[in-house]
Scaffold this motif. Structure first.
Motif, PDB file in Angstrom:
ATOM      1  N   ILE A   1      31.359 -32.377  -8.871  1.00 47.51           N
ATOM      2  CA  ILE A   1      30.373 -32.571  -9.944  1.00 47.51           C
ATOM      3  C   ILE A   1      30.920 -33.660 -10.858  1.00 47.51           C
ATOM      4  O   ILE A   1      31.975 -33.513 -11.466  1.00 47.51           O
ATOM      5  CB  ILE A   1      30.142 -31.261 -10.734  1.00 47.51           C
ATOM      6  CG1 ILE A   1      29.563 -30.177  -9.830  1.00 47.51           C
ATOM      7  CG2 ILE A   1      29.234 -31.501 -11.931  1.00 47.51           C
ATOM      8  CD1 ILE A   1      28.192 -30.496  -9.267  1.00 47.51           C
ATOM      9  N   ASP A   2      30.186 -34.743 -10.924  1.00 44.83           N
ATOM     10  CA  ASP A   2      30.626 -35.922 -11.670  1.00 44.83           C
ATOM     11  C   ASP A   2      29.803 -36.068 -12.949  1.00 44.83           C
ATOM     12  O   ASP A   2      28.620 -36.411 -12.894  1.00 44.83           O
ATOM     13  CB  ASP A   2      30.459 -37.164 -10.787  1.00 44.83           C
ATOM     14  CG  ASP A   2      30.897 -38.437 -11.465  1.00 44.83           C
ATOM     15  OD1 ASP A   2      31.491 -38.360 -12.571  1.00 44.83           O
ATOM     16  OD2 ASP A   2      30.642 -39.519 -10.903  1.00 44.83           O
TER      17      ASP A   2
ATOM     18  N   ASP B   1      19.594 -20.089 -10.039  1.00 45.68           N
ATOM     19  CA  ASP B   1      19.830 -20.955  -8.886  1.00 45.68           C
ATOM     20  C   ASP B   1      19.587 -22.405  -9.298  1.00 45.68           C
ATOM     21  O   ASP B   1      18.558 -22.721  -9.893  1.00 45.68           O
ATOM     22  CB  ASP B   1      18.878 -20.546  -7.759  1.00 45.68           C
ATOM     23  CG  ASP B   1      19.226 -21.193  -6.436  1.00 45.68           C
ATOM     24  OD1 ASP B   1      20.403 -21.570  -6.246  1.00 45.68           O
ATOM     25  OD2 ASP B   1      18.328 -21.320  -5.588  1.00 45.68           O
ATOM     26  N   TYR B   2      20.538 -23.266  -8.980  1.00 45.32           N
ATOM     27  CA  TYR B   2      20.431 -24.683  -9.315  1.00 45.32           C
ATOM     28  C   TYR B   2      20.604 -25.503  -8.044  1.00 45.32           C
ATOM     29  O   TYR B   2      21.388 -25.144  -7.172  1.00 45.32           O
ATOM     30  CB  TYR B   2      21.526 -25.092 -10.313  1.00 45.32           C
ATOM     31  CG  TYR B   2      21.461 -24.335 -11.608  1.00 45.32           C
ATOM     32  CD1 TYR B   2      20.659 -24.776 -12.652  1.00 45.32           C
ATOM     33  CD2 TYR B   2      22.204 -23.179 -11.799  1.00 45.32           C
ATOM     34  CE1 TYR B   2      20.592 -24.086 -13.844  1.00 45.32           C
ATOM     35  CE2 TYR B   2      22.150 -22.479 -12.986  1.00 45.32           C
ATOM     36  CZ  TYR B   2      21.346 -22.938 -13.998  1.00 45.32           C
ATOM     37  OH  TYR B   2      21.275 -22.250 -15.182  1.00 45.32           O
ATOM     38  N   LYS B   3      19.877 -26.591  -7.986  1.00 47.18           N
ATOM     39  CA  LYS B   3      20.005 -27.526  -6.858  1.00 47.18           C
ATOM     40  C   LYS B   3      20.588 -28.824  -7.401  1.00 47.18           C
ATOM     41  O   LYS B   3      20.049 -29.409  -8.340  1.00 47.18           O
ATOM     42  CB  LYS B   3      18.648 -27.809  -6.219  1.00 47.18           C
ATOM     43  CG  LYS B   3      17.917 -26.577  -5.745  1.00 47.18           C
ATOM     44  CD  LYS B   3      18.573 -25.979  -4.533  1.00 47.18           C
ATOM     45  CE  LYS B   3      17.724 -24.817  -4.036  1.00 47.18           C
ATOM     46  NZ  LYS B   3      18.492 -23.718  -3.567  1.00 47.18           N
ATOM     47  N   VAL B   4      21.699 -29.228  -6.825  1.00 44.76           N
ATOM     48  CA  VAL B   4      22.335 -30.472  -7.242  1.00 44.76           C
ATOM     49  C   VAL B   4      23.022 -31.085  -6.021  1.00 44.76           C
ATOM     50  O   VAL B   4      23.551 -30.376  -5.172  1.00 44.76           O
ATOM     51  CB  VAL B   4      23.338 -30.247  -8.402  1.00 44.76           C
ATOM     52  CG1 VAL B   4      24.492 -29.396  -7.964  1.00 44.76           C
ATOM     53  CG2 VAL B   4      23.801 -31.547  -8.996  1.00 44.76           C
TER      54      VAL B   4
ATOM     55  N   HIS C   1      24.071 -35.166 -12.316  1.00 43.28           N
ATOM     56  CA  HIS C   1      25.086 -34.143 -12.607  1.00 43.28           C
ATOM     57  C   HIS C   1      25.158 -33.825 -14.101  1.00 43.28           C
ATOM     58  O   HIS C   1      25.360 -32.672 -14.485  1.00 43.28           O
ATOM     59  CB  HIS C   1      26.452 -34.586 -12.070  1.00 43.28           C
ATOM     60  CG  HIS C   1      26.521 -34.567 -10.577  1.00 43.28           C
ATOM     61  ND1 HIS C   1      27.692 -34.770  -9.886  1.00 43.28           N
ATOM     62  CD2 HIS C   1      25.563 -34.376  -9.628  1.00 43.28           C
ATOM     63  CE1 HIS C   1      27.459 -34.708  -8.580  1.00 43.28           C
ATOM     64  NE2 HIS C   1      26.167 -34.475  -8.407  1.00 43.28           N
ATOM     65  N   ARG C   2      24.982 -34.854 -14.926  1.00 43.42           N
ATOM     66  CA  ARG C   2      25.009 -34.642 -16.377  1.00 43.42           C
ATOM     67  C   ARG C   2      23.848 -33.716 -16.773  1.00 43.42           C
ATOM     68  O   ARG C   2      24.024 -32.774 -17.529  1.00 43.42           O
ATOM     69  CB  ARG C   2      24.948 -35.976 -17.122  1.00 43.42           C
ATOM     70  CG  ARG C   2      25.165 -35.847 -18.614  1.00 43.42           C
ATOM     71  CD  ARG C   2      25.291 -37.160 -19.394  1.00 43.42           C
ATOM     72  NE  ARG C   2      24.630 -38.346 -18.856  1.00 43.42           N
ATOM     73  CZ  ARG C   2      25.235 -39.298 -18.124  1.00 43.42           C
ATOM     74  NH1 ARG C   2      26.524 -39.205 -17.850  1.00 43.42           N
ATOM     75  NH2 ARG C   2      24.562 -40.338 -17.685  1.00 43.42           N
ATOM     76  N   LYS C   3      22.659 -33.979 -16.224  1.00 44.97           N
ATOM     77  CA  LYS C   3      21.502 -33.127 -16.510  1.00 44.97           C
ATOM     78  C   LYS C   3      21.751 -31.700 -16.015  1.00 44.97           C
ATOM     79  O   LYS C   3      21.395 -30.729 -16.682  1.00 44.97           O
ATOM     80  CB  LYS C   3      20.236 -33.693 -15.851  1.00 44.97           C
ATOM     81  CG  LYS C   3      19.697 -34.924 -16.547  1.00 44.97           C
ATOM     82  CD  LYS C   3      18.461 -35.441 -15.828  1.00 44.97           C
ATOM     83  CE  LYS C   3      17.918 -36.690 -16.494  1.00 44.97           C
ATOM     84  NZ  LYS C   3      16.744 -37.232 -15.787  1.00 44.97           N
ATOM     85  N   TYR C   4      22.337 -31.593 -14.838  1.00 46.40           N
ATOM     86  CA  TYR C   4      22.666 -30.274 -14.279  1.00 46.40           C
ATOM     87  C   TYR C   4      23.626 -29.522 -15.205  1.00 46.40           C
ATOM     88  O   TYR C   4      23.414 -28.344 -15.517  1.00 46.40           O
ATOM     89  CB  TYR C   4      23.267 -30.434 -12.878  1.00 46.40           C
ATOM     90  CG  TYR C   4      24.110 -29.268 -12.440  1.00 46.40           C
ATOM     91  CD1 TYR C   4      23.528 -28.069 -12.045  1.00 46.40           C
ATOM     92  CD2 TYR C   4      25.499 -29.359 -12.434  1.00 46.40           C
ATOM     93  CE1 TYR C   4      24.311 -26.990 -11.650  1.00 46.40           C
ATOM     94  CE2 TYR C   4      26.282 -28.300 -12.041  1.00 46.40           C
ATOM     95  CZ  TYR C   4      25.689 -27.107 -11.644  1.00 46.40           C
ATOM     96  OH  TYR C   4      26.463 -26.047 -11.258  1.00 46.40           O
TER      97      TYR C   4
END
Length: 159
Positions: A45-46, A34-37, A52-55
């Protein structure tokens, strides 16, 4: 009153929730991450956004790590399950190859075996003789020749 755009969003959310439920039913919990962004309404997603890059980096790293772990686990399980069987098969193949290297002569017997293999008999072929006369070597060489004699249409099982 709902606009078409709002209806599309609502339908998309329903479909997404249905997909999530199906995934949760099919996959073990340890395989669901599970990810929160924060979602960018214009770009989704940019990759130019730091968050977003870290995600994306975390998602890719986790995916590769999880897949490598699952593949390693599956390979180890396969090795444990097939270990003795594979070892026995390899030993039979090596034994047969050794017998073929040592083989010479016996053209008359090979002609009979070839006729049998290419024929239509439903009867088993029996090769017999006293101990040490070369039965195993003959069968090893016959097994090796079967593909050629049948244009690769024979399945050979040797033990």
């Amino acid at each position: 009153m709902h606009t078409k755009s709002e209806d599309k969003v609502k339908k998309s959310q329903e479909l997404l929730n249905q997909l999530k439920n199906k995934i949760e039913q099919k996959l073990p919990a340890e395989n669901i991450l599970d990810y929160k962004v924060t979602w960018n309404k214009e770009k989704g997603i940019d990759p130019n956004s730091e968050e977003h890059r870290k995600y994306l980096v975390k998602l890719c790293d986790d995916f590769v790590s999880k897949m490598c772990s699952m593949i390693h686990t599956a390979v180890q399980a396969k090795k444990r399950a097939d270990g003795p069987l594979i070892e026995e098969i390899v030993q039979h193949i090596q034994f047969s190859q050794d017998k073929c290297r040592q083989f010479h002569g016996r053209d008359d017997v090979f002609k009979q075996i070839k006729r049998y293999v290419q024929g239509m008999s439903n009867e088993p072929m029996v090769l017999y003789g006293p101990s040490g006369c070369g039965k195993t070597s003959i069968m090893a060489m016959a097994a090796k020749q079967c593909a050629e004699w049948t244009n690769n249409k024979a399945a050979v099982v040797f033990r």
